[in-house]
Scaffold this motif. Sequence first.
Motif, short mmCIF file in Angstrom:
data_model
loop_
_atom_site.label_atom_id
_atom_site.label_comp_id
_atom_site.label_asym_id
_atom_site.label_seq_id
_atom_site.Cartn_x
_atom_site.Cartn_y
_atom_site.Cartn_z
N VAL A 365 0.86 -1.18 0.00
CA VAL A 365 0.00 0.00 0.00
C VAL A 365 0.90 1.24 0.00
O VAL A 365 1.90 1.30 0.70
CB VAL A 365 -0.91 0.00 1.24
N GLY A 366 0.55 2.21 -0.81
CA GLY A 366 1.37 3.41 -0.93
C GLY A 366 2.32 3.40 -2.11
O GLY A 366 3.03 4.38 -2.33
N ALA A 367 2.34 2.31 -2.88
CA ALA A 367 3.25 2.22 -4.02
C ALA A 367 2.74 3.06 -5.18
O ALA A 367 1.53 3.16 -5.43
CB ALA A 367 3.41 0.77 -4.46
N LEU A 368 3.66 3.68 -5.92
CA LEU A 368 3.35 4.41 -7.14
C LEU A 368 3.02 3.42 -8.25
O LEU A 368 3.70 2.40 -8.40
CB LEU A 368 4.53 5.28 -7.55
N VAL A 369 1.97 3.72 -9.03
CA VAL A 369 1.54 2.84 -10.12
C VAL A 369 2.02 3.41 -11.44
O VAL A 369 1.79 4.59 -11.74
CB VAL A 369 0.01 2.67 -10.12
N GLU A 370 2.68 2.59 -12.24
CA GLU A 370 3.10 2.99 -13.57
C GLU A 370 2.62 1.97 -14.58
O GLU A 370 2.57 0.77 -14.29
CB GLU A 370 4.63 3.11 -13.65
N GLY A 371 2.26 2.45 -15.77
CA GLY A 371 1.80 1.57 -16.82
C GLY A 371 1.19 2.38 -17.93
O GLY A 371 1.03 3.61 -17.85
#
Length: 761
Positions: A365-371
């Motif tokens: 939880v708290g991770a940056l999402v990239e895609g």
Amino acid sequence: MNKAITEGVALMPPAFVDGLDQWSSGDGTPGSDTYDGAVNAAFVPSDADFGGCLELQKTASTQNLRHMGQTPLLPGCYLQVKARIKAISGALPSVRIAAWAGGSGGSHIGGVVETGPSTTLTSYGAVVEVSAIIGTGARGGVDMAWGRNATYGHMGLDLTGPTGGVVRIEDIEITDITSAYLRDMLSLVDVTDFGAVGDGVTNDAPAFEAADDAADGRRILVPAGEFYLDDTVSLNHRVVFEGTVTMPTDKMLLLTKDFDLPTYAAAFGEEEMGFKKAFQALINNSDHESLDLGGRKVSLSGPVDMQAAVPNKTSYSTRRIIRNGQIEAQSGVAWDTETVTAQATYDPNDSRTLTSVANIANIPVGALVEGSGVGREVYVKSKNTGAGELTLNSPLYDAAGTQVFTFKDFKYMLDFSGFSSLSKFGMTEVEIQCNSHCSAIRLAPAGSVFSLDHCFISRPKDRGISSIGSGCQGILIDNCQFLSAEEPDNVPDRVSVALNVNANDAKLRNNRATKFRHFAILAGENNTVTGNHFFQGDTVTDGVRTAGLVISSTYCSTTVSDNYVDNCFIEWTNELDSTPDFTAGFSFSSLSITDNVFLSGDVAPWFSYIVIKPYGSDHFLNGMSVSGNKFRSINGSIDRAERVDTSFSGLDFSRTKNVFFEGNTFHNVSAAVSNPLRVRHDQSSATKTWTIDPDDGLPFGGRSRGVDSVIALGAIRTSGGSSRYAMPYVDLEQGSNQDQIDLVWEESVHGEVQVTMRMDK
């Protein structure tokens, strides 16, 4: 403890002349045998050395002599028991002070030392003095430490060694020598006086509480040693730590009169643990609204889970402040970013959820999402491992379907994300020195009015302040400095962001930010950005620049005023819309950019200070005010101060409404735009239709959707020179760019007019 405590208390046992029925041959407790009438004991009225004394023959392996009365032992009081003795005949015994330790209700205190040092008599007639000190605490020189539960004793002595010998004993003396343990400071209460051991194992919490109860305005001393506290301890007096304490994570040390980091650091032996326990106390103690770091530097070896430091609180909403100090990150692998890749599915109709997430247990939880199709500053707000679902802080603009996403969990010095909600928490005059090792602050997923005032966030590796949910509601960032770790890097190589906001009502005022990729990314509404200086340039000729301020909400209701926007720009996007094409609502609206200084140097000609970037089609401007700004480029000119980034889509200029773009100044900017726009047109040859070209003067390259006025500057004449007074009509949105207008007259005429054109209705 001092003499005054034992004033009027009977310490001295009776003299032997008063009768031997007060002296026991046992332990001195009621019912034990006395020496009254005993065949081996007699009172001698006139001894050459002692005067009146007891003559006693040793008939047992340990011959006891105990006063039957109860000599009181008060907490913090130290008693010295002395006796003078001489051998008369027979075998020479050894002698020692001894006593029986009593507690409440006449109970015996077991497990404590009840004898003093032993002395062997070596000759007849020689007077020997023996003594021992009895007290509640294990202080230096104390022979019998009985703990805080002892309340009295039956005092006396023992004869050990060979039997048969005869000795004479002078009256036993008991005196209060507590003053010997007060050093030169009569205002100290020592916790060891109340039974604290300081061995790192024994639970000393009751002794600490007892010392506090007895202090009565004096300071408490925790002497050298390691004191284990197995329970929450609240001290309502000032305290001096020479030793240290240890305690379980869920137990608290509440120092109500010395609530500051230096005291907690002294208590726990180092700043990091002291900081955690002081924060724990701050959240649990109503006596203090702020934690003063005392100007100290706290060195952190790894991220501080702020909620884990307060395991009894999962949410908090009372005003609390950390102030006046520096928190610094030490190098180490604990700061390394954790990166996880996982396949997941996104449905725009469930715009903040990723489903069927593989490897979800390993995604923090708290991770940056990239895609693909993911906007900036999208974070994992929460997760449901059993359901395989992640909840995001923002929608994704073009990620429908299944793909592999990357999740980056930056490490933060102060991580509040473990709280479900945190409100009204702030920091004042604190530097968070990341040293390029880590990020600074991660906010709770919910809450309001987090504040930073006169703080420094220095050299964060990735992020200054990250909001993973709505914990940024009403955030107040005032008079702070954000100093980038990427200053030596050229603009395209920078990745760090000073702060992001997802919720509404952010206030960013009078801050300074240096050479981040972005200063602030604001996804909420009703923001105030004023008085800030953010700059992001480099030394590359014709270099690119990144946005200093990103506004990623179409209806933003935001004021940007009196800032110094230096070698960067304001970008307005809708990258956090799950359906980025316009279907309903206000589209790009309610933004005021007023009285700012915009400056750039050595930039490419296509650089602009205000950039609108639609991520879908059919969007339009529906309320925007740009006034009183100073646009200037140095070391080269730029084409225009504002533009539309059409990487994904353009704007529908046929729907533009309520745009006010006036009163700005332009230097080394080719297109000095305005709306309304005044255009002077000189028609030298007579013609019926005059085409008026704004010459790129309408903001963002908009269409000519209205004319406020047409004023003739002099006579309008026919080719023969006759004046004409008829007004023309206007054809709007002419030319290939639909930015021109045609003035159509009754007949062919020539002359000069001033036309006030508009790009909106």
